[in-house]
Design a protein around this motif. Structure first.
Motif, mmCIF file in Angstrom:
data_model
loop_
_atom_site.group_PDB
_atom_site.id
_atom_site.type_symbol
_atom_site.label_atom_id
_atom_site.label_comp_id
_atom_site.label_asym_id
_atom_site.label_seq_id
_atom_site.Cartn_x
_atom_site.Cartn_y
_atom_site.Cartn_z
ATOM 1 N N TYR A 1 1.026 5.354 0.112
ATOM 2 C CA TYR A 1 0.378 6.777 0.300
ATOM 3 C C TYR A 1 0.336 7.734 -0.890
ATOM 4 O O TYR A 1 1.469 8.186 -1.241
ATOM 5 C CB TYR A 1 0.908 7.161 1.538
ATOM 6 N N ALA B 1 -1.935 -1.039 -3.941
ATOM 7 C CA ALA B 1 -3.038 0.020 -3.559
ATOM 8 C C ALA B 1 -2.485 1.256 -3.169
ATOM 9 O O ALA B 1 -1.350 1.471 -2.794
ATOM 10 C CB ALA B 1 -3.730 -0.850 -2.198
ATOM 11 N N TRP C 1 -3.522 4.781 -0.858
ATOM 12 C CA TRP C 1 -4.596 5.162 -0.072
ATOM 13 C C TRP C 1 -4.058 6.875 0.456
ATOM 14 O O TRP C 1 -3.255 7.025 0.151
ATOM 15 C CB TRP C 1 -4.758 4.399 1.402
ATOM 16 N N CYS C 2 -5.269 7.357 0.827
ATOM 17 C CA CYS C 2 -5.038 8.648 1.532
ATOM 18 C C CYS C 2 -6.155 8.742 2.627
ATOM 19 O O CYS C 2 -6.908 8.245 2.928
ATOM 20 C CB CYS C 2 -5.160 9.773 0.570
ATOM 21 N N GLY D 1 -9.821 6.614 6.038
ATOM 22 C CA GLY D 1 -9.347 7.296 4.706
ATOM 23 C C GLY D 1 -9.856 6.585 3.395
ATOM 24 O O GLY D 1 -11.215 5.868 3.467
ATOM 25 N N ARG D 2 -9.376 6.679 2.278
ATOM 26 C CA ARG D 2 -9.892 6.253 0.954
ATOM 27 C C ARG D 2 -8.784 5.376 0.415
ATOM 28 O O ARG D 2 -7.681 5.602 0.558
ATOM 29 C CB ARG D 2 -10.638 7.181 0.182
ATOM 30 N N ARG D 3 -9.321 4.423 -0.626
ATOM 31 C CA ARG D 3 -8.109 3.819 -1.300
ATOM 32 C C ARG D 3 -8.482 3.118 -2.599
ATOM 33 O O ARG D 3 -9.758 3.196 -2.690
ATOM 34 C CB ARG D 3 -7.337 2.722 -0.410
ATOM 35 N N VAL E 1 0.893 -1.113 -0.058
ATOM 36 C CA VAL E 1 0.073 0.103 -0.020
ATOM 37 C C VAL E 1 0.810 1.231 -0.031
ATOM 38 O O VAL E 1 1.832 1.311 0.742
ATOM 39 C CB VAL E 1 -0.839 0.131 1.258
ATOM 40 N N SER F 1 -14.156 4.156 0.322
ATOM 41 C CA SER F 1 -13.751 4.725 1.489
ATOM 42 C C SER F 1 -13.724 3.558 2.665
ATOM 43 O O SER F 1 -14.471 2.639 2.636
ATOM 44 C CB SER F 1 -14.940 5.637 2.216
ATOM 45 N N GLN G 1 -6.929 0.101 -5.842
ATOM 46 C CA GLN G 1 -5.966 -0.844 -6.060
ATOM 47 C C GLN G 1 -6.055 -0.956 -7.504
ATOM 48 O O GLN G 1 -7.021 -0.725 -8.327
ATOM 49 C CB GLN G 1 -6.333 -2.134 -5.535
ATOM 50 N N ILE H 1 -11.774 3.335 -6.124
ATOM 51 C CA ILE H 1 -11.764 4.100 -4.945
ATOM 52 C C ILE H 1 -13.006 3.826 -4.105
ATOM 53 O O ILE H 1 -14.209 3.854 -4.446
ATOM 54 C CB ILE H 1 -11.548 5.699 -5.213
ATOM 55 N N LEU I 1 -5.671 11.027 -4.399
ATOM 56 C CA LEU I 1 -6.062 9.649 -4.962
ATOM 57 C C LEU I 1 -6.669 9.911 -6.433
ATOM 58 O O LEU I 1 -6.411 9.090 -7.440
ATOM 59 C CB LEU I 1 -7.396 9.088 -4.214
#
Length: 115
Positions: free
Chosen positions: A68, A110, A112-113, A96-98, A66, A92, A100, A90, A72
């Motif tokens: 950062y 992945a 994420w933020c 955060g959110r991510r 993952v 939640s 892949q 994307i 995104l």
């Protein structure tokens, strides 16, 4: 910095094409690479050191790495610009959110933020 017991210290991934994987991660995430012969390249500037080993075998992902990134949407577009596929769009999660994606050699990672 010296390694700490029980902490992730290095990540190794496989790649069918070292040139394409270096181009992708250099241009999208600004990682730097050092080649160690024709079948291995190490990366830095990623938050954690690691490397890609060249293989002719099909790549089966054994771990989800993952990364950062604080934007995104922007990084997702950059990944798509390099012809990569989004494997999970994307979404939640608490904090955060991510999403892949599949890199140029078949590894799934992945990004994420924070929320």
């Amino acid at each position: 910095m010296s390694p700490t017991n029980n902490h992730i210290n290095y990540i190794e991934l496989y790649a069918n094409d070292l040139d394409s994987v270096k181009t992708f991660y250099t241009n999208v995430f600004e990682w730097t690479f050092t080649d160690y012969g024709p079948t291995y390249t190490a990366f830095e500037n990623s938050g954690l050191s690691g490397g890609f080993e060249k293989t002719d075998k099909p790549i089966t992902n054994g771990a989800l790495v993952v990364i950062y990134h604080n934007n995104l949407e922007n990084i997702r577009l950059k990944i798509l610009d390099y012809g990569c596929k989004i494997s999970v769009d994307i979404f939640s999660f608490p904090g955060g959110r991510r999403f892949q994606f599949i890199d140029p050699t078949g590894n799934e990672l992945a990004v994420w933020c924070h929320e």
